[in-house]
Structure formats: C-alpha cells, structure tokens
Design a protein around this motif. Structure first.
Motif: not given
Ligand SMILES: Nc1nc2c(c(=O)[nH]1)N[C@H]1C(S)=C(S)[C@@H](COP(=O)(O)O)O[C@H]1N2
Ligand SMILES: [Mo]
Length: 434
Positions: A319-329, A423-424, A429-430
């Motif tokens: 249900g979330m959406r990535m903020a964009g490519p790059g660092p993610v914890e 992650i598409s 995110v699914k």
C-alpha cells in the motif's frame, strides 16, 4: 517442526555480505546513508540563506490549551492511525471478530494499548473488578479463590512479550489477499505485562505431583477454555492485570488474563475466572475443531502451541509508494516463541541472495525485535523479503518449505512463512505472496 537449522544442514544461500560487527561500522554506514540521502534530497530540504525563511508559527504567539483538571490523555487530533477490522474475512456480526495492529505505523517495539490487536469469540464482556474472582482447584491440596485485591497484594513481575494469534496470515498462504501489513500480519502486538507468576499461586495451592495439565477458563460469553501443560505453567506463565503501565484494557481481558509467553494467542485466556489442575488435556473445541493443523498424511496435529520464528518487512510494505529511487531504510519486526532473535536476513532480489540486517536493542526473549537494513533502490522492479533466525538455530521457512511438512488447504493456522513485497518501476509496493 524444524525445517532448517543454522547449525545443521542448511541448504539455503548464505548471506552474501556479513553484517557490520563493530559500532563504528554501523555509525559510518549510517553517516554514509544520510550523506547519500541529502544528495538526492531524500532528507530535509536546504534552509534558505535568509533568516526570514524561518517563520514564527502561530503556536509561538499565544498560550496553548489549558490542562484539564483530570483527564485521560488521547493522541493528537492529527494522528489518525487506527486498528482496523479485517477487510479480507469480513464477518456479518461483530461478536467473533478480529481487529489488527497497524504495524507499518508502530515506532519501537511496544504496541500502544489503543492499537493492540483484538480477537474475541463472543465480544468484550463488561466486568467489575470488585466482583471478579479467580478460582484455582482440581488436583491441588487446597483449592483457592482470589479477589483482584488479593492478587495485587502479591509481589509482581513485569515482562515484555509479543502476542500473536495463530490465525495471523491465514488468508495469505498462496494468494495475495491482504493489501497492507496491518491486514497480513496485524494479529500481532507487543507489550509489557505485569502480574503474578502462576507458579507462585500453584505452589500456594499445593499441586498434586501427578498433575500434568491445567485448564484456563474465561468469564466471557464464549466461556473460552484451553488446556495448558503444567511444565509451561511452571516455566513462565503469568496471571496478568497490567498492560503497558496501566490496567488491562477491556479488549485485552480486564481485569485479569492468563499470559502464555511465545505461544499462540488463543491459550492466553482473557477475563480469566478459573484454573483447574488435572492429569490430561481436556480436548476442548479450540483443541479439536479449531487451532489444529492439517498434515500431509490426512491427520490433524493438535496443540501447535509455539509460535515459531517469523519476521516481516513493515517499511516499505503493501500500500506504500516509494518516494523515488535512492536510499531507503528497510525496517521490520522479527520474533520467536522459542527464544530470542539471533539474526535477520534481507533479500532484495526475490530470495536469491540474502544479507544480514542490523538488530536494534533491546533484543528480548519472546518479544518483538526490530531490524533495519540500508538499501539503495535503483528504480527497477524488485522483490523484498526478510527471514528470521532464532536462538535455537531455527531459520524462518518459505511457504514452499512449510508445504513439504504440512497440508496447506484453505485457511490454515500457524503461517510463519517468509513474506515478500514487490516494488514496481512506478514505486508501488504490493503483497507478492504467490
Ligand atoms: N476468554 C477469552 N480469551 C481469549 C479469547 C476469547 O475469545 N475469549 N480469544 C483468544 C485469542 S484467539 C487470541 S489470539 C487472544 C487475543 O488477545 P487480544 O485480544 O488481547 O489481542 O486472546 C485469546 N483469549
Ligand atoms: Mo487467536
């Protein structure tokens, strides 16, 4: 059930890079992560050179709301996180029902009391603690009856433990039915429990040396009842009245519940009114018609008490959406009903390679443990998952592993399988269980 053990034959791929071992490495890694974050504006935005950019907010200009003389505090009106009833297995009536903890919004390991998951077979009874009694009888020298104030006069202990319903994840064995981690894993919470070790009460009643089992009975409309082995009762079962610093919430069993650490939630009988000591299990409805596991030979396994090691990624999650490519914890929870969490591995390539995540202190016995893993998403489709290893060496299995030793037909209990999120390219995110 032991599927794979770290100290025995382990056919799974070893972690490709070991976890940072010294604190220095972890600090350096975090500094790197933040620096890289700033470079792609994932962190704060640069403050303008002119001091005027820092405006004085209205809240600085007047006194705030006065305190009420007496009040029970509530969260900010801007904080709208709620526990939600299931949206997968929807009941027409609300008496036998579930509500789930929003794990994706939980900070730290303690679940706030208002967000603690609920599972009731016949609704929430309204019990006056002054009238409540606990009876301890059966194969004992001296049957006893306790009022709440009797129980609260004993010295108490306070322990952090997770609580998980064995039905957690039952809609998502081979089909991605749940959209969020609240729906797929939210029959799970963690708290600090205060009460009296059951062994002290048993000692006072004088247990017959031939006794091997006991029953716990609730004072609710379901008259919910379970058999529990004496060995577990003497080891660590608590008779609990406190939950995260206050009295139990009605939904969690006010004024009294049994708490059976690490075991399926069903045996932690709420609104506890009776303990009977015996020399055999009683084979209650919850031990024959329910809470049993179908096996490949057509038989059903009874008394699958221990919640085996499990983990799930809560950020990013369904249900979330990535903020964009790059660092993610990548963050998540791991837990085991058989001990402490020793390690958590994370895969970002659909389970081909695994790398060890960092565990966050405290790492406690039969308690939620947080893990964190620094990742850099390159913007291409990915599949992420976590896998827990506990202090017995047990490695969290995949659903395919579990299918080899159990019959996964329909809404089966005790799902501790590895749980993937996809992650598409557009960052959605699914649930990727299939
Ligand atoms: N008396 C009574 N105890 C009960 C139940 C119930 O319906 N009645 N539900 C059980 C189940 S199935 C679970 S998973 C846990 C849930 O505890 P919670 O509602 O505090 O999260 O309580 C257990 N104890
Ligand atoms: Mo449950």
């Amino acid at each position: 059930m032991t599927l794979k053990r770290r100290d025995g034959p382990d056919t799974s791929a070893p972690p490709t890079s070991p976890a940072p071992t010294s604190t220095d490495t972890v600090v350096a890694q975090r500094r790197n992560f933040l620096r890289r974050g700033a470079a792609v504006a994932a962190g704060g935005v640069a403050l303008g050179a002119s001091a005027q950019t820092l405006e004085i907010p209205k809240s600085n200009l007047a006194a705030g709301r006065p305190m009420e003389a007496k009040a029970y505090g509530t969260p900010s009106r801007y904080y709208t996180v709620t526990r939600n009833r299931t949206d997968v297995l929807v009941n027409r009536q609300n008496f036998s029902d579930w509500s789930m903890t929003p794990l994706q919004h939980q900070h730290g390991i303690v679940t706030p009391n208002g967000l603690f998951f609920e599972r009731h077979h016949a609704g929430v009874p309204d019990i006056n603690p002054d009238e409540h009694r606990l009876v301890l009888h059966g194969m004992v020298r001296q049957p006893l009856v306790f009022t709440m104030s009797d129980l609260m006069r004993y010295p108490s202990v306070s322990k952090f433990y997770f609580l998980e319903c064995s039905g957690n994840g039952l809609t998502d064995w081979t089909r991605a039915a749940s959209t969020t981690v609240q729906q797929s894993h939210g029959l799970l919470s963690c708290g600090q429990w205060t009460g009296v070790p059951l062994s002290w009460l048993l000692e006072e009643a004088g247990v017959d040396p031939k006794a091997t089992w006991m029953l716990f009975e609730g004072a609710d409309g379901a008259g919910h009842t379970r058999s529990v082995p004496m060995k577990k009762a003497l080891a660590d079962v608590l008779i609990v009245y406190g939950q995260n610093g206050e009295m139990l919430r009605p939904e969690q069993g006010y004024p009294l519940r049994a708490f059976v650490p690490g075991w399926e939630g069903n045996v932690s009988v709420k609104w506890l009114r009776r303990i009977k000591v015996g020399d055999a299990p009683w084979n209650f409805r919850s031990e024959t018609a329910r809470y049993t596991d179908p096996m490949p030979d057509g038989k059903w396994r009874q008394f699958s008490f221990e919640m085996e090691a499990k983990s799930v990624i809560t950020n990013p999650s369904g249900g979330m959406r990535m903020a964009g490519p790059g660092p993610v914890e990548i963050q998540g929870f791991a837990w085991s009903g058989n001990g402490t969490i020793r390690a958590v591995d994370v895969s970002v390539d659909g389970g081909r390679n695994w790398q060890e995540a960092r565990l966050e202190e405290p790492v406690l016995d039969k308690c939620l443990t947080r893990f964190r893993f620094n990742w850099r998403w390159d913007g291409s489709p990915a599949q992420i998952a976590s896998r827990a290893v506990d202090s017995t060496g047990y490695v969290q299995p995949t659903v395919a592993d579990i299918a080899k030793v159990r019959a996964l037909t329909g809404f089966v209990q005790h799902h501790n399988g590895v749980f993937p999120w996809s992650i598409s390219a557009s960052g959605e995110v699914k649930n990727a269980i299939a």
